[in-house]
Design a protein around this motif. Structure first.
Motif, PDB file in Angstrom:
ATOM      1  N   ALA A  51       0.851  -1.185   0.000  1.00  0.00           N
ATOM      2  CA  ALA A  51       0.000   0.000   0.000  1.00  0.00           C
ATOM      3  C   ALA A  51       0.889   1.237   0.000  1.00  0.00           C
ATOM      4  O   ALA A  51       1.887   1.311   0.718  1.00  0.00           O
ATOM      5  N   SER A  52       0.511   2.174  -0.813  1.00  0.00           N
ATOM      6  CA  SER A  52       1.296   3.392  -0.858  1.00  0.00           C
ATOM      7  C   SER A  52       1.124   4.131   0.462  1.00  0.00           C
ATOM      8  O   SER A  52       0.043   4.165   1.042  1.00  0.00           O
ATOM      9  N   LYS A  53       2.222   4.664   0.925  1.00  0.00           N
ATOM     10  CA  LYS A  53       2.164   5.357   2.199  1.00  0.00           C
ATOM     11  C   LYS A  53       1.324   6.615   2.058  1.00  0.00           C
ATOM     12  O   LYS A  53       1.515   7.410   1.162  1.00  0.00           O
ATOM     13  N   ALA A  54       0.407   6.726   2.950  1.00  0.00           N
ATOM     14  CA  ALA A  54      -0.435   7.917   2.954  1.00  0.00           C
ATOM     15  C   ALA A  54       0.384   9.076   3.514  1.00  0.00           C
ATOM     16  O   ALA A  54       1.382   8.896   4.197  1.00  0.00           O
ATOM     17  N   PHE A  55      -0.065  10.243   3.226  1.00  0.00           N
ATOM     18  CA  PHE A  55       0.612  11.429   3.707  1.00  0.00           C
ATOM     19  C   PHE A  55       0.524  11.480   5.225  1.00  0.00           C
ATOM     20  O   PHE A  55      -0.557  11.394   5.792  1.00  0.00           O
ATOM     21  N   THR A  56       1.670  11.569   5.877  1.00  0.00           N
ATOM     22  CA  THR A  56       1.668  11.693   7.328  1.00  0.00           C
ATOM     23  C   THR A  56       2.071  13.116   7.674  1.00  0.00           C
ATOM     24  O   THR A  56       3.109  13.600   7.234  1.00  0.00           O
ATOM     25  N   PRO A  57       1.261  13.787   8.435  1.00  0.00           N
ATOM     26  CA  PRO A  57       1.587  15.148   8.814  1.00  0.00           C
ATOM     27  C   PRO A  57       2.786  15.156   9.745  1.00  0.00           C
ATOM     28  O   PRO A  57       2.907  14.325  10.636  1.00  0.00           O
ATOM     29  N   ARG A  58       3.694  16.065   9.521  1.00  0.00           N
ATOM     30  CA  ARG A  58       4.893  16.149  10.344  1.00  0.00           C
ATOM     31  C   ARG A  58       5.097  17.578  10.816  1.00  0.00           C
ATOM     32  O   ARG A  58       4.808  18.528  10.111  1.00  0.00           O
ATOM     33  N   LEU A  59       5.621  17.679  12.012  1.00  0.00           N
ATOM     34  CA  LEU A  59       6.002  18.973  12.568  1.00  0.00           C
ATOM     35  C   LEU A  59       7.476  18.922  12.910  1.00  0.00           C
ATOM     36  O   LEU A  59       7.985  17.913  13.390  1.00  0.00           O
ATOM     37  N   LYS A  60       8.156  20.026  12.664  1.00  0.00           N
ATOM     38  CA  LYS A  60       9.569  20.135  13.010  1.00  0.00           C
ATOM     39  C   LYS A  60       9.668  21.010  14.257  1.00  0.00           C
ATOM     40  O   LYS A  60       9.258  22.167  14.252  1.00  0.00           O
ATOM     41  N   VAL A  61      10.197  20.420  15.329  1.00  0.00           N
ATOM     42  CA  VAL A  61      10.328  21.122  16.601  1.00  0.00           C
ATOM     43  C   VAL A  61      11.805  21.446  16.799  1.00  0.00           C
ATOM     44  O   VAL A  61      12.653  20.564  16.751  1.00  0.00           O
ATOM     45  N   THR A  62      12.103  22.722  17.018  1.00  0.00           N
ATOM     46  CA  THR A  62      13.473  23.154  17.255  1.00  0.00           C
ATOM     47  C   THR A  62      13.629  23.495  18.733  1.00  0.00           C
ATOM     48  O   THR A  62      12.850  24.274  19.281  1.00  0.00           O
ATOM     49  N   LEU A  63      14.631  22.894  19.357  1.00  0.00           N
ATOM     50  CA  LEU A  63      14.889  23.096  20.784  1.00  0.00           C
ATOM     51  C   LEU A  63      16.313  23.605  20.973  1.00  0.00           C
ATOM     52  O   LEU A  63      17.206  23.292  20.201  1.00  0.00           O
ATOM     53  N   ARG A  64      16.493  24.378  22.030  1.00  0.00           N
ATOM     54  CA  ARG A  64      17.831  24.783  22.439  1.00  0.00           C
ATOM     55  C   ARG A  64      18.117  24.014  23.726  1.00  0.00           C
ATOM     56  O   ARG A  64      17.389  24.143  24.708  1.00  0.00           O
ATOM     57  N   VAL A  65      19.171  23.186  23.723  1.00  0.00           N
ATOM     58  CA  VAL A  65      19.451  22.295  24.847  1.00  0.00           C
ATOM     59  C   VAL A  65      20.871  22.488  25.356  1.00  0.00           C
ATOM     60  O   VAL A  65      21.747  22.959  24.637  1.00  0.00           O
ATOM     61  N   GLY A  66      21.060  22.130  26.609  1.00  0.00           N
ATOM     62  CA  GLY A  66      22.394  22.202  27.199  1.00  0.00           C
ATOM     63  C   GLY A  66      22.402  21.527  28.558  1.00  0.00           C
ATOM     64  O   GLY A  66      21.360  21.230  29.138  1.00  0.00           O
ATOM     65  N   ASN A  67      23.626  21.299  29.100  1.00  0.00           N
ATOM     66  CA  ASN A  67      23.754  20.667  30.402  1.00  0.00           C
ATOM     67  C   ASN A  67      24.172  21.662  31.487  1.00  0.00           C
ATOM     68  O   ASN A  67      24.147  21.318  32.664  1.00  0.00           O
ATOM     69  N   GLU A  68      24.546  22.860  31.104  1.00  0.00           N
ATOM     70  CA  GLU A  68      24.947  23.879  32.078  1.00  0.00           C
ATOM     71  C   GLU A  68      23.923  25.009  32.062  1.00  0.00           C
ATOM     72  O   GLU A  68      23.467  25.436  31.009  1.00  0.00           O
ATOM     73  N   PHE A  69      23.590  25.533  33.250  1.00  0.00           N
ATOM     74  CA  PHE A  69      22.657  26.646  33.347  1.00  0.00           C
ATOM     75  C   PHE A  69      23.330  27.891  32.784  1.00  0.00           C
ATOM     76  O   PHE A  69      24.413  28.284  33.216  1.00  0.00           O
ATOM     77  N   GLU A  70      22.718  28.535  31.819  1.00  0.00           N
ATOM     78  CA  GLU A  70      23.240  29.691  31.098  1.00  0.00           C
ATOM     79  C   GLU A  70      24.639  29.447  30.572  1.00  0.00           C
ATOM     80  O   GLU A  70      25.476  30.338  30.502  1.00  0.00           O
ATOM     81  N   GLY A  71      24.876  28.219  30.162  1.00  0.00           N
ATOM     82  CA  GLY A  71      26.168  27.851  29.579  1.00  0.00           C
ATOM     83  C   GLY A  71      26.011  27.624  28.093  1.00  0.00           C
ATOM     84  O   GLY A  71      25.130  28.192  27.427  1.00  0.00           O
ATOM     85  N   GLU A  72      26.879  26.805  27.556  1.00  0.00           N
ATOM     86  CA  GLU A  72      26.864  26.518  26.130  1.00  0.00           C
ATOM     87  C   GLU A  72      25.597  25.721  25.778  1.00  0.00           C
ATOM     88  O   GLU A  72      25.239  24.763  26.460  1.00  0.00           O
ATOM     89  N   THR A  73      24.901  26.125  24.711  1.00  0.00           N
ATOM     90  CA  THR A  73      23.672  25.450  24.277  1.00  0.00           C
ATOM     91  C   THR A  73      23.828  24.954  22.850  1.00  0.00           C
ATOM     92  O   THR A  73      24.646  25.471  22.079  1.00  0.00           O
ATOM     93  N   PHE A  74      23.039  23.981  22.514  1.00  0.00           N
ATOM     94  CA  PHE A  74      23.024  23.400  21.176  1.00  0.00           C
ATOM     95  C   PHE A  74      21.601  23.464  20.648  1.00  0.00           C
ATOM     96  O   PHE A  74      20.647  23.441  21.406  1.00  0.00           O
ATOM     97  N   GLU A  75      21.502  23.543  19.339  1.00  0.00           N
ATOM     98  CA  GLU A  75      20.184  23.532  18.725  1.00  0.00           C
ATOM     99  C   GLU A  75      19.878  22.109  18.292  1.00  0.00           C
ATOM    100  O   GLU A  75      20.663  21.470  17.596  1.00  0.00           O
TER     101      GLU A  75
END
Length: 111
Positions: A51-75
């Protein structure tokens, strides 16, 4: 007209002077003798179509994460298979919390 007509006279009045034919008896068709051994044609294995795959709705969520408080962050970008922005945000945050201590939501966009 005569109110007491016979059936034959009524037929002649309606349909004319046609000769009455004898009823035709149709004999039932004769059945052919059935062989004791029936050879079935070889059946090819049926290939199931994917069966052909039906269209699946997708959302792209962008987060800013890090392990130090007010330190270096990653997207970090997470793709969610839902139309609900709240569910997509919760799913992305839950996945990011496994590796990072501080998680901040930047954006939620449809793909």
């Amino acid at each position: 007209m005569n109110p007491e007509l016979t059936e034959e006279e009524m037929r002649r009045a309606l349909f004319g002077h046609a000769e009455v034919c004898a009823p035709i008896i149709i004999a039932p068709p004769l059945k052919e003798p059935v062989a004791d051994i029936v050879i079935a044609p070889t059946a090819k294995p049926q290939v199931k179509k994917k069966a052909s795959k039906a269209f699946t709705p997708r959302l792209k969520v962008t987060l800013r994460v890090g392990n130090e408080f007010e330190g270096e962050t990653f997207e970090l970008i997470h793709e969610a298979d839902t139309l609900s922005t709240i569910l997509a945000e919760q799913e992305a945050t839950k996945a990011a919390r496994k590796k990072y201590k501080y998680v901040e939501l930047v954006s939620v966009k449809s793909m």
